[in-house]
Design a protein around this motif. Structure first.
Motif, PDB file in Angstrom:
ATOM      1  N   SER A 118       0.861  -1.173   0.000  1.00 33.59           N
ATOM      2  CA  SER A 118       0.000   0.000   0.000  1.00 33.59           C
ATOM      3  C   SER A 118       0.899   1.224   0.000  1.00 33.59           C
ATOM      4  CB  SER A 118      -0.884  -0.012   1.251  1.00 33.59           C
ATOM      5  OG  SER A 118      -1.609   1.193   1.345  1.00 33.59           O
ATOM      6  N   VAL A 119       0.572   2.180  -0.850  1.00 34.62           N
ATOM      7  CA  VAL A 119       1.286   3.459  -0.888  1.00 34.62           C
ATOM      8  C   VAL A 119       0.215   4.519  -0.699  1.00 34.62           C
ATOM      9  CG1 VAL A 119       2.743   5.002  -2.244  1.00 34.62           C
ATOM     10  CG2 VAL A 119       2.977   2.519  -2.516  1.00 34.62           C
ATOM     11  N   GLU A 120       0.276   5.227   0.440  1.00 31.61           N
ATOM     12  CA  GLU A 120      -0.789   6.189   0.708  1.00 31.61           C
ATOM     13  C   GLU A 120      -0.270   7.456   1.372  1.00 31.61           C
ATOM     14  OE1 GLU A 120      -3.548   5.016   3.998  1.00 31.61           O
ATOM     15  OE2 GLU A 120      -2.585   3.079   3.659  1.00 31.61           O
ATOM     16  N   GLY A 121      -1.035   8.501   1.151  1.00 32.91           N
ATOM     17  CA  GLY A 121      -0.700   9.807   1.713  1.00 32.91           C
ATOM     18  C   GLY A 121      -0.532  10.838   0.618  1.00 32.91           C
ATOM     19  N   ARG A 122      -0.439  12.102   1.038  1.00 34.87           N
ATOM     20  CA  ARG A 122      -0.225  13.184   0.076  1.00 34.87           C
ATOM     21  C   ARG A 122       1.108  12.945  -0.613  1.00 34.87           C
ATOM     22  NH1 ARG A 122       2.297  17.868  -0.045  1.00 34.87           N
ATOM     23  NH2 ARG A 122       3.041  17.717   2.102  1.00 34.87           N
ATOM     24  N   GLY A 123       1.104  12.896  -1.903  1.00 33.12           N
ATOM     25  CA  GLY A 123       2.323  12.624  -2.656  1.00 33.12           C
ATOM     26  C   GLY A 123       2.473  11.169  -3.067  1.00 33.12           C
ATOM     27  N   ALA A 124       1.468  10.334  -2.781  1.00 31.83           N
ATOM     28  CA  ALA A 124       1.550   8.923  -3.171  1.00 31.83           C
ATOM     29  C   ALA A 124       1.703   8.778  -4.689  1.00 31.83           C
ATOM     30  CB  ALA A 124       0.320   8.155  -2.691  1.00 31.83           C
ATOM     31  N   ASP A 125       1.041   9.647  -5.444  1.00 31.78           N
ATOM     32  CA  ASP A 125       1.158   9.581  -6.901  1.00 31.78           C
ATOM     33  C   ASP A 125       2.587   9.874  -7.361  1.00 31.78           C
ATOM     34  OD1 ASP A 125       0.873  12.226  -6.082  1.00 31.78           O
ATOM     35  OD2 ASP A 125      -0.444  12.802  -7.728  1.00 31.78           O
TER      36      ASP A 125
END
Length: 190
Positions: A118-125
């Motif tokens: 899982s990659v999450e948070g502001r800036g994940a993109d």
């Protein structure tokens, strides 16, 4: 040289969060069934054993509660990855096989093959785009999108679960490389 350094690293045992708030974590195991069947052979059926197979290519259709979620990722014109809770894998394999009796298809349990992060948070993109060549902006890759692509030098299945949350699934043998790349990219996000 970066690839060599990342490949040598052992997978982290706990989630890693960047200073910018991007969190990279290994997700619990789920059941994965690789389904191949010609859309025409489905004879207009929109679902099989509760899995919605009517979605567009590169989409993710989910049903159920978050703890018992089932999802169908349509990765090609005749290819789906069916996700189920790990303890339901055998049951769903039998049920989908029974539902497709008389229909030419291939259904294989590939649960053991993959690892999901899982990659999450502001800036994940930005973390995803550090190693993935496709545009993952919300307009090009909205919530509910899923596709097979590459990340660095590894093949992955990428899904956007929320505006700031992605899942990255790769073969188990590539997991240390992919995880290391994700962690390094998360450290570099601003």
């Amino acid at each position: 040289m970066l690839e060599l350094n990342l490949a040598r690293r052992a997978p982290a045992l706990s989630p890693v969060a960047s200073e910018a708030g991007v969190k990279v974590a290994t997700l619990d195991a789920v059941g994965r069934l690789a389904l191949r069947v010609k859309a025409a052979a489905l004879a207009g059926r929109a679902s099989v054993d509760g899995f919605d197979l009517s979605g567009a290519i590169n989409s993710r259709s989910a049903s159920g509660e978050s703890g018992g979620e089932r999802a169908a990722l349509r990765l090609g014109p005749d290819e789906w990855m069916l996700l189920v809770p790990a303890d339901e894998t055998d049951e769903r394999l039998e049920a989908v096989t029974a539902a497709l009796t008389g229909v030419a298809h291939s259904l294989v349990d590939v649960s053991h093959r993959d690892v999901t992060f899982s990659v999450e948070g502001r800036g994940a993109d930005a973390v995803i785009n550090a190693g993935c060549p496709i545009d993952v902006s919300p307009s090009a890759f909205p919530v509910g999108s899923a596709t097979r692509t590459i990340f660095g030098k590894a093949e992955i299945v990428l899904a956007r679960r929320a505006a700031d949350r992605f899942t990255v699934t790769c073969w188990r043998s590539f997991a240390p490389y992919v995880q290391g790349f994700l962690i390094e990219a998360a450290k570099d996000t601003l």
